[in-house]
Design an enzyme around this catalytic site. Structure first.
Site, PDB file in Angstrom:
ATOM      1  N   SER A  83      47.040  37.301  43.580  1.00 53.68           N
ATOM      2  CA  SER A  83      48.111  37.581  42.623  1.00 53.68           C
ATOM      3  C   SER A  83      48.020  38.992  42.073  1.00 53.68           C
ATOM      4  CB  SER A  83      48.075  36.572  41.481  1.00 53.68           C
ATOM      5  OG  SER A  83      46.872  36.703  40.757  1.00 53.68           O
TER       6      SER A  83
ATOM      7  N   THR B  26      46.732  42.119  52.012  1.00 46.54           N
ATOM      8  CA  THR B  26      47.952  42.662  51.426  1.00 46.54           C
ATOM      9  C   THR B  26      47.697  43.136  49.999  1.00 46.54           C
ATOM     10  OG1 THR B  26      49.311  41.206  52.788  1.00 46.54           O
ATOM     11  CG2 THR B  26      50.361  42.150  50.844  1.00 46.54           C
ATOM     12  N   LYS B  27      46.976  42.338  49.220  1.00 44.18           N
ATOM     13  CA  LYS B  27      46.665  42.709  47.831  1.00 44.18           C
ATOM     14  C   LYS B  27      45.835  43.992  47.795  1.00 44.18           C
ATOM     15  CE  LYS B  27      44.078  41.426  43.729  1.00 44.18           C
ATOM     16  NZ  LYS B  27      45.000  41.328  42.626  1.00 44.18           N
ATOM     17  N   LEU B  28      44.811  44.066  48.634  1.00 45.63           N
ATOM     18  CA  LEU B  28      43.947  45.247  48.627  1.00 45.63           C
ATOM     19  C   LEU B  28      44.717  46.512  48.991  1.00 45.63           C
ATOM     20  CD1 LEU B  28      40.687  43.784  50.198  1.00 45.63           C
ATOM     21  CD2 LEU B  28      41.137  44.318  47.792  1.00 45.63           C
TER      22      LEU B  28
ATOM     23  N   ASN C   9      46.897  47.465  46.072  1.00 40.33           N
ATOM     24  CA  ASN C   9      46.074  48.112  45.046  1.00 40.33           C
ATOM     25  C   ASN C   9      45.704  49.535  45.448  1.00 40.33           C
ATOM     26  OD1 ASN C   9      46.189  45.795  43.543  1.00 40.33           O
ATOM     27  ND2 ASN C   9      44.073  45.197  43.908  1.00 40.33           N
TER      28      ASN C   9
END
Length: 143
Positions: free
Chosen positions: A44, A95-97, A100
């Protein structure tokens, strides 16, 4: 792994932390009857404010055939337009990394741009106003 027959009870484990593919594989190996357990890699964005407002964004890594199950649960915590199926288990974290990473690069570039403006003799407050206005225009053009 094949889909279980309708006579089996199936279970889903939604990992809302930073669980990659390796951790999902290890978890599956340690759980008996893992043919009826599905691992969902859900990451998230939005922090505690997004959590309180119910506006979190989710990047979901799971089989396409299982995504609808996850979506029905995550709609309680975020808007459907902010819930994305990233691909197989493990892709949610990737995808989150990368998201970020892009955010961090943007922050560093902004700070460096303001620093260069100050060194060039620009008023940092006025320059910041221009950057904010220009950023808003760029944001609207990309949508």
């Amino acid at each position: 792994m094949t889909e279980p027959t309708p006579t089996h009870t199936t279970y889903g484990f939604i990992g809302l932390g930073q669980m990659g593919h390796g951790m999902a594989k290890n978890l599956r190996a340690k759980i008996p009857n893992s043919d009826t357990l599905y691992i969902y890699d859900v990451n998230s964005e939005g922090g505690s404010m997004g959590s309180e407002k119910g506006t979190l964004s989710f990047m979901v890594g799971c089989r396409t055939s299982l995504y609808a199950r996850t979506l029905s649960i995550l709609r309680n915590m975020g808007k459907e337009s902010s819930i994305f199926h990233s691909g197989a288990a493990g892709t949610g974290l990737k995808t989150k990394l990368l998201n970020n990473y892009l955010s961090s690069i943007t922050t560093i570039a902004t700070a460096e741009t303001i620093n260069m403006g100050i060194r060039a003799g620009l008023d940092p407050y006025k320059f910041n106003e221009v950057l904010n206005a220009s950023s808003d225009e760029l944001q609207h053009e990309s949508q």
